[in-house]
Every structure is written in structure tokens, then in C-alpha cells.
Design an enzyme around this catalytic site. Structure first.
Site, mmCIF file in Angstrom:
data_model
loop_
_atom_site.group_PDB
_atom_site.id
_atom_site.type_symbol
_atom_site.label_atom_id
_atom_site.label_comp_id
_atom_site.label_asym_id
_atom_site.label_seq_id
_atom_site.Cartn_x
_atom_site.Cartn_y
_atom_site.Cartn_z
ATOM 1 N N CYS A 107 -32.771 -1.119 108.228
ATOM 2 C CA CYS A 107 -31.866 -1.363 109.357
ATOM 3 C C CYS A 107 -32.540 -0.970 110.674
ATOM 4 C CB CYS A 107 -30.533 -0.645 109.149
ATOM 5 S SG CYS A 107 -29.240 -1.230 110.269
ATOM 6 N N HIS A 209 -29.033 -2.841 103.683
ATOM 7 C CA HIS A 209 -28.963 -1.442 103.284
ATOM 8 C C HIS A 209 -29.066 -1.290 101.769
ATOM 9 C CE1 HIS A 209 -27.958 0.558 107.125
ATOM 10 N NE2 HIS A 209 -27.453 -0.623 107.445
ATOM 11 N N GLU A 211 -29.887 1.240 100.140
ATOM 12 C CA GLU A 211 -29.437 2.575 99.712
ATOM 13 C C GLU A 211 -27.964 2.601 99.323
ATOM 14 O OE1 GLU A 211 -28.402 2.638 104.112
ATOM 15 O OE2 GLU A 211 -29.883 1.690 102.809
#
Length: 234
Positions: A107, A209, A211
Site C-alpha cells: 500500500c 493488503h 496481510e
């Protein structure tokens, strides 16, 4: 030996605290690396120590990149800045380039990588590049839109194809791509969603993202695994 991955800290200005989303660290741990959150500092001696001792560097999400770094004043819609992170990441990236250490940007990490190497950003997508809704509502562990992946990019081998559904939570994005980077993925409304540096061992940034979604999406875990592999085998 497990490779050590240095992660630039997230910073809460109101609470004056460093913090970290667990997904970054947990995904790296699942890929058999040792994640370490670094202190927020611009001390060159400290940063050179960290980049030498760490086998890879992860630049996570966070505040907006200061538009002054790409020659603009903040416009309406530009959010909170963190000049300390900008300065820290600039020093870390310069050292990582010199030492050819692997870097993964997520990001803001992609955005800063692009700006630091000569690119620019859309400061606020709704006003400057209307199209897809790139700021999805929670939960973030689900797809939001599709990206097309360049066949000649390392991302193509990582995800195993040219089309991939990603989550999305950002309001800034790459506008002009740095001359040192090449596009690795593009969204359906034409935004660059990933970029890489072809003259380095492993320097890759993605706009989505992983994660948040790596437990549900094996390809997101493969992204972390490829980064860890590059850190383990320079």
C-alpha cells in the site's frame, strides 16, 4: 537460519506510539522468517546497522506520502502525513538499493517506493481518478476487484497467472510511474496496482493488503513466501 525481516513501524501521532498490525508479522512467521519492528528514527548509523543486519525490508501501509516529495502542495483529500516515516524510509531504501537487499512494499510502501525513485501519486482517487471503489468496507479478508498481471513481472510467477482478485483499502495510488520501476499489475480502471525494480534482486510493491487476506488466499501467502525466499537466498 531463518531470515530476519525489518518492518518499518506504524506511527500513531495522537498517542505518540509505534505499533504494528499482526498480519504483517504473522504472515512472515508462517513463511519461516523472523520479523522485527524497527524504531522510528532518522539516525543514519542506526538505519545502516538495521539494513545490514536484516535480510529484507518490509514497508507497510500507513499515512499519506508528503506531496512535497513529488513537487506538489497538499490538495483537498490528502490525509495525515508522517514526515518522520518519509525520511526514515528514504534512508532505508537508499541503503537497500546499494546493498541489493530485498524490499516488499505494501500500500503506502508501493507509493513511497514510487515517489522516492521519481514517480508521482494521485493524492485522492475519488477526486482525481474516479472509477472503482478502492476503499472497501470491512472485513478486508475478501476480494474487492481484479488486477491484470504483467507476464514479464516476478508477480506473474508468484501468483501463477495473469489475473488475480485482490482486496483494496487505499485512497492514494501511483499516478506517474517512476522511470526506475516497471508496472507489474493494473486494475480494471487503469491504476497501477503493483510495480517492481528490474535491476535489483527483489524489490516489489503491491497496492493491496495481503496481510489481511493471506489466511483465506494462498496467493497472498505466496507473496510473503517469495519475499522471504529472496531474503534467504540473496
Amino acid at each position: 537460519m531463518r531470515p530476519v525481516i525489518g518492518i518499518v513501524p506504524l506511527y500513531d501521532a495522537e498517542k505518540q506510539s509505534y505499533w504494528m498490525l499482526p498480519g504483517y508479522m504473522q504472515a512472515l512467521e508462517e513463511c519461516l522468517s523472523i520479523p522485527v519492528m524497527l524504531p522510528l528514527t532518522q539516525d543514519k548509523t542506526e538505519l545502516l546497522y538495521f539494513i545490514r543486519e536484516c535480510d529484507g525490508l518490509l514497508l507497510p501501509g500507513g499515512q499519506d506520502v508528503d506531496p512535497a516529495l513529488y513537487g506538489e502542495a497538499p490538495r483537498p483529500g490528502c490525509g495525515e502525513l508522517c514526515p518522520a516515516r518519509d525520511r526514515m524510509e528514504a534512508l532505508l531504501l537508499d541503503a537497500a538499493f546499494r546493498l541489493d537487499k530485498p524490499v516488499l512494499g505494501i500500500c503506502r510502501g508501493l507509493q513511497f517506493l514510487n515517489v522516492h525513485t521519481g514517480g508521482t501519486l494521485y493524492q485522492d482517487l475519488p477526486g482525481e481518478h474516479p472509477g472503482l471503489d478502492h476503499r472497501m468496507e470491512r472485513p478486508y479478508n475478501r476480494p474487492a476487484h481484479r488486477v491484470t498481471i504483467a507476464h514479464d513481472s516476478p508477480l506473474y510467477e508468484i501468483v501463477g497467472g495473469s489475473s488475480y482478485e485482490v482486496n483494496s483499502c487505499h485512497h492514494q495510488a501511483v499516478k506517474e510511474l517512476s522511470p526506475r520501476l516497471r508496472a507489474a499489475a493494473v486494475s480494471e480502471d487503469g491504476l497501477i496496482e503493483a510495480a517492481w525494480m528490474p535491476d535489483k534482486h527483489f524489490i516489489l510493491g503491491v497496492q493491496w493488503h495481503p496481510e489481511f487476506i493471506y489466511r483465506e488466499d494462498p496467493k497472498s501467502l505466496q507473496l510473503f513466501a517469495a519475499f522471504v525466499k529472496a531474503a534467504k537466498y540473496p
